[in-house]
Write a protein that holds these residues in place. Structure first.
Motif, mmCIF file in Angstrom:
data_model
loop_
_atom_site.group_PDB
_atom_site.id
_atom_site.type_symbol
_atom_site.label_atom_id
_atom_site.label_comp_id
_atom_site.label_asym_id
_atom_site.label_seq_id
_atom_site.Cartn_x
_atom_site.Cartn_y
_atom_site.Cartn_z
ATOM 1 N N ASP A 69 31.062 -60.028 -54.820
ATOM 2 C CA ASP A 69 32.037 -59.027 -54.369
ATOM 3 C C ASP A 69 32.779 -59.483 -53.117
ATOM 4 O O ASP A 69 33.985 -59.282 -52.985
ATOM 5 C CB ASP A 69 31.337 -57.696 -54.086
ATOM 6 C CG ASP A 69 30.755 -57.086 -55.339
ATOM 7 O OD1 ASP A 69 31.368 -57.246 -56.408
ATOM 8 O OD2 ASP A 69 29.690 -56.454 -55.228
ATOM 9 N N HIS A 70 32.045 -60.110 -52.206
ATOM 10 C CA HIS A 70 32.626 -60.485 -50.910
ATOM 11 C C HIS A 70 33.635 -61.620 -51.016
ATOM 12 O O HIS A 70 34.585 -61.676 -50.233
ATOM 13 C CB HIS A 70 31.512 -60.855 -49.922
ATOM 14 C CG HIS A 70 31.987 -61.243 -48.562
ATOM 15 N ND1 HIS A 70 32.722 -60.384 -47.754
ATOM 16 C CD2 HIS A 70 31.861 -62.385 -47.866
ATOM 17 C CE1 HIS A 70 33.015 -60.995 -46.623
ATOM 18 N NE2 HIS A 70 32.508 -62.210 -46.659
ATOM 19 N N CYS A 74 21.060 -62.327 -48.412
ATOM 20 C CA CYS A 74 22.021 -61.220 -48.576
ATOM 21 C C CYS A 74 23.431 -61.736 -48.821
ATOM 22 O O CYS A 74 24.186 -61.157 -49.601
ATOM 23 C CB CYS A 74 21.987 -60.295 -47.362
ATOM 24 S SG CYS A 74 20.551 -59.205 -47.340
ATOM 25 N N TYR A 93 25.223 -55.928 -47.246
ATOM 26 C CA TYR A 93 24.563 -55.904 -48.550
ATOM 27 C C TYR A 93 23.403 -54.909 -48.587
ATOM 28 O O TYR A 93 23.368 -54.020 -49.405
ATOM 29 C CB TYR A 93 24.067 -57.307 -48.930
ATOM 30 C CG TYR A 93 23.415 -57.328 -50.285
ATOM 31 C CD1 TYR A 93 24.185 -57.250 -51.443
ATOM 32 C CD2 TYR A 93 22.033 -57.385 -50.414
ATOM 33 C CE1 TYR A 93 23.594 -57.238 -52.688
ATOM 34 C CE2 TYR A 93 21.433 -57.377 -51.651
ATOM 35 C CZ TYR A 93 22.217 -57.305 -52.784
ATOM 36 O OH TYR A 93 21.624 -57.287 -54.019
ATOM 37 N N CYS A 94 22.451 -55.050 -47.666
ATOM 38 C CA CYS A 94 21.242 -54.211 -47.746
ATOM 39 C C CYS A 94 21.223 -53.066 -46.736
ATOM 40 O O CYS A 94 20.380 -52.184 -46.815
ATOM 41 C CB CYS A 94 19.991 -55.067 -47.568
ATOM 42 S SG CYS A 94 19.774 -55.706 -45.888
ATOM 43 N N TYR A 147 25.775 -59.894 -42.226
ATOM 44 C CA TYR A 147 24.717 -60.097 -43.216
ATOM 45 C C TYR A 147 23.428 -60.490 -42.504
ATOM 46 O O TYR A 147 23.460 -61.135 -41.460
ATOM 47 C CB TYR A 147 25.097 -61.187 -44.223
ATOM 48 C CG TYR A 147 26.264 -60.794 -45.083
ATOM 49 C CD1 TYR A 147 26.087 -59.938 -46.160
ATOM 50 C CD2 TYR A 147 27.550 -61.240 -44.802
ATOM 51 C CE1 TYR A 147 27.162 -59.541 -46.946
ATOM 52 C CE2 TYR A 147 28.627 -60.855 -45.581
ATOM 53 C CZ TYR A 147 28.414 -60.005 -46.647
ATOM 54 O OH TYR A 147 29.479 -59.613 -47.408
ATOM 55 N N LYS A 193 23.621 -62.794 -52.477
ATOM 56 C CA LYS A 193 23.625 -61.640 -53.385
ATOM 57 C C LYS A 193 24.951 -60.885 -53.326
ATOM 58 O O LYS A 193 25.391 -60.316 -54.317
ATOM 59 C CB LYS A 193 22.465 -60.705 -53.049
ATOM 60 C CG LYS A 193 21.116 -61.295 -53.405
ATOM 61 C CD LYS A 193 20.001 -60.365 -53.011
ATOM 62 C CE LYS A 193 18.644 -60.972 -53.349
ATOM 63 N NZ LYS A 193 17.543 -60.124 -52.884
ATOM 64 N N ALA A 194 25.582 -60.868 -52.156
ATOM 65 C CA ALA A 194 26.836 -60.129 -51.983
ATOM 66 C C ALA A 194 28.070 -60.974 -52.292
ATOM 67 O O ALA A 194 29.177 -60.451 -52.341
ATOM 68 C CB ALA A 194 26.933 -59.607 -50.551
ATOM 69 N N CYS A 233 24.036 -54.948 -42.005
ATOM 70 C CA CYS A 233 24.195 -55.847 -43.150
ATOM 71 C C CYS A 233 25.026 -55.163 -44.232
ATOM 72 O O CYS A 233 24.716 -54.047 -44.653
ATOM 73 C CB CYS A 233 22.833 -56.255 -43.696
ATOM 74 S SG CYS A 233 22.959 -57.345 -45.123
#
Length: 151
Positions: free
Chosen positions: A143-144, A136, A112-113, A131, A139-140, A110
């Motif tokens: 940026d993504h 996730c 993100y995490c 992801y 939350k990402a 993932c």
């Protein structure tokens, strides 16, 4: 060379027999016939994974056979087993990790995490980042979204 149905059937049966010395040649011919580049492990096992999920017995058997020695094959076979609801999927996934697959560039971690597992999936839009799930991805996304495109 004269060809006949009987001769073709004889060679097919020899190749399909797991104990036959012609088995690998048959699998290699099958792979070449599908237009798969056998030199590229990642692409080879990805295509065989798709074909196995589509019901191709030869692709499934080849993946299973290679899963004991090849990390990519073990990972792809675990995905096939998961798609079939088989409890052995996690065992093959762990085998792939133990062989060092998590050091390869396309291993599902993932973005993100950092979680690793069979449930990690590619971004549905760009198909470049992995992801865990919708949480996730959301939350990402800030940026993504700059690198995410449908290309």
């Amino acid at each position: 060379v004269e060809q006949s149905y009987e001769t073709a059937l004889e060679f097919f049966l020899r190749a399909a027999d797991k104990t036959s010395m012609y088995r690998d040649s048959f699998i290699e011919c099958y792979i070449a016939g599908c237009g798969i580049d056998a030199a590229n492990d990642i692409k080879l096992y990805r295509v065989l994974d798709r074909k196995a999920r589509g019901g191709c017995r030869h692709a499934r058997e080849y993946l299973k056979e290679k899963a004991s020695t090849n990390a990519q094959a073990a990972y792809r076979f675990s995905r096939y087993l998961r798609s079939q609801g088989d409890a052995l999927a996690q065992e093959y996934f762990d085998r792939a990790r133990n062989m060092g697959l998590d050091n390869q560039r396309n291993f599902p971690i993932c973005a993100y995490c950092g979680d690793v597992g069979l449930d990690v999936r590619l971004c549905g839009r760009c198909r470049r980042k992995y992801y865990c799930g919708p949480t996730c991805i959301q939350k990402a996304w800030q940026d993504h979204r700059h690198e995410c495109s449908r290309s």
